[in-house]
Motif scaffolding. Structure first.
Motif, PDB file in Angstrom:
ATOM      1  N   ARG A  58       0.838  -1.210   0.000  1.00 54.83           N
ATOM      2  CA  ARG A  58       0.000   0.000   0.000  1.00 54.83           C
ATOM      3  C   ARG A  58       0.868   1.253   0.000  1.00 54.83           C
ATOM      4  O   ARG A  58       0.605   2.208  -0.732  1.00 54.83           O
ATOM      5  CB  ARG A  58      -0.940  -0.003   1.210  1.00 54.83           C
ATOM      6  N   GLU A  59       1.905   1.248   0.829  1.00 50.98           N
ATOM      7  CA  GLU A  59       2.823   2.391   0.878  1.00 50.98           C
ATOM      8  C   GLU A  59       3.509   2.592  -0.472  1.00 50.98           C
ATOM      9  O   GLU A  59       3.600   3.708  -0.974  1.00 50.98           O
ATOM     10  CB  GLU A  59       3.897   2.174   1.955  1.00 50.98           C
ATOM     11  N   ARG A 129      11.836   9.755   1.333  1.00 46.79           N
ATOM     12  CA  ARG A 129      10.748   8.773   1.406  1.00 46.79           C
ATOM     13  C   ARG A 129      10.821   7.800   0.230  1.00 46.79           C
ATOM     14  O   ARG A 129      10.648   6.594   0.390  1.00 46.79           O
ATOM     15  CB  ARG A 129       9.386   9.479   1.390  1.00 46.79           C
ATOM     16  N   LEU A 133      11.286   3.764   0.150  1.00 50.89           N
ATOM     17  CA  LEU A 133      10.348   2.866  -0.525  1.00 50.89           C
ATOM     18  C   LEU A 133      11.037   2.049  -1.611  1.00 50.89           C
ATOM     19  O   LEU A 133      10.722   0.870  -1.803  1.00 50.89           O
ATOM     20  CB  LEU A 133       9.175   3.657  -1.108  1.00 50.89           C
ATOM     21  N   MET A 152       6.931   7.094   6.408  1.00 54.90           N
ATOM     22  CA  MET A 152       5.814   6.314   5.879  1.00 54.90           C
ATOM     23  C   MET A 152       4.602   7.222   5.709  1.00 54.90           C
ATOM     24  O   MET A 152       4.421   8.177   6.454  1.00 54.90           O
ATOM     25  CB  MET A 152       5.452   5.174   6.838  1.00 54.90           C
ATOM     26  N   PHE A 153       3.773   6.909   4.740  1.00 56.89           N
ATOM     27  CA  PHE A 153       2.555   7.682   4.535  1.00 56.89           C
ATOM     28  C   PHE A 153       1.545   7.384   5.638  1.00 56.89           C
ATOM     29  O   PHE A 153       0.815   8.263   6.074  1.00 56.89           O
ATOM     30  CB  PHE A 153       1.943   7.382   3.163  1.00 56.89           C
ATOM     31  N   TYR A 158       1.805   0.575   9.848  1.00 54.75           N
ATOM     32  CA  TYR A 158       2.997  -0.265  10.029  1.00 54.75           C
ATOM     33  C   TYR A 158       2.980  -0.906  11.414  1.00 54.75           C
ATOM     34  O   TYR A 158       3.268  -2.098  11.556  1.00 54.75           O
ATOM     35  CB  TYR A 158       4.273   0.560   9.842  1.00 54.75           C
TER      36      TYR A 158
END
Length: 186
Positions: A58-59, A129, A133, A152-153, A158
Motif C-alpha cells: 500500500r505504501e 521517502r 520505498l 511512511m505515509f 505499520y
C-alpha cells in the motif's frame, strides 16, 4: 511580473531558447529534482509473499502514484520551458505554487506536512521517502529492514502490521500484545 526580467540562453539545459532568469533557474531545479527521484518503484515476487508486504505494498503503491504524478508535472514544466509545450492552467498552477509562493502544489500533498514547509524542504523529504520505498520494494526480507517510521505515509498501519505479524507467528491474539518502545543512540 517576470516579463521585464532579462532573458538569456540556457544551453546547459539542452534548450536553445531565450528565457527569463527565473525560468532558467527553476528549470535547473526541476532537472535536479527529477535526477534525485527514482524512475519508478517495483515489487518483486519474493516480497509479495511476505506478510508485512500487505502494508508495504500500500505504501509503495501510494508512493509510486505520487512519484509518477510529480515526475509528470516536473517534465511538463521542463517541456513548457523548452517550448515543446504551451503553458496550460495546470502548469500555471504549478509555477504559481513552486516559483511564486515556493509552496508544494496541492495535488502533491498526499501526506501531512507542516503548513510553513517550502517546496524545496518538501522535495528533500519526499526524495528520502522514495529512497526508503525503493529500498523496501527491492528487499528480499522485509522483516530485517530498518524502517524510518516518519517517512511512511501511514505509520500507524505499520505498527498494526507488525502487531498482526507477531500475533500470527506466535499464535497469539493481537489484543493481548503490548508495544515496548526502545530508543537507541547512534
Amino acid at each position: 511580473m517576470w516579463d521585464d526580467e532579462l532573458a538569456y540562453e540556457a544551453d546547459d539545459l539542452e534548450c536553445n531558447i531565450q528565457a527569463p532568469t527565473w525560468m532558467v533557474q527553476f528549470s535547473g531545479q526541476c532537472k535536479s529534482w527529477l535526477d534525485a527521484l527514482p524512475q519508478h518503484l517495483r515489487r518483486t515476487e519474493e516480497n509479495v509473499r511476505d506478510p508485512l508486504f500487505r502494508f508495504f505494498e500500500r505504501e509503495i503503491n501510494l508512493g509510486a502514484g505520487l512519484l509518477s504524478d510529480i515526475r509528470r508535472d516536473l517534465n511538463e514544466l521542463l517541456s513548457t520551458y523548452c517550448g515543446d509545450q504551451k503553458q496550460n492552467n495546470h502548469s500555471r498552477q504549478l509555477i504559481d505554487a513552486l516559483v511564486k509562493r515556493k509552496r508544494v502544489p496541492a495535488n502533491w500533498l498526499q501526506f501531512s506536512v507542516p503548513n510553513n514547509l517550502t517546496a524545496l524542504e518538501w522535495m528533500r523529504d519526499f526524495v528520502q521517502r522514495m529512497e526508503q520505498l525503493k529500498r523496501l520494494s527491492l528487499s528480499k526480507n522485509l522483516r530485517n529492514e530498518e524502517v524510518w517510521l516518519g517517512g511512511m505515509f501511514f505509520p500507524e498501519a505499520y505498527i498494526t502490521a507488525t502487531r498482526q505479524l507477531i500475533a500470527q507467528t506466535k499464535f497469539l491474539v493481537c489484543s493481548n500484545l503490548s508495544i515496548i518502545k526502545v530508543i537507541y543512540d547512534k
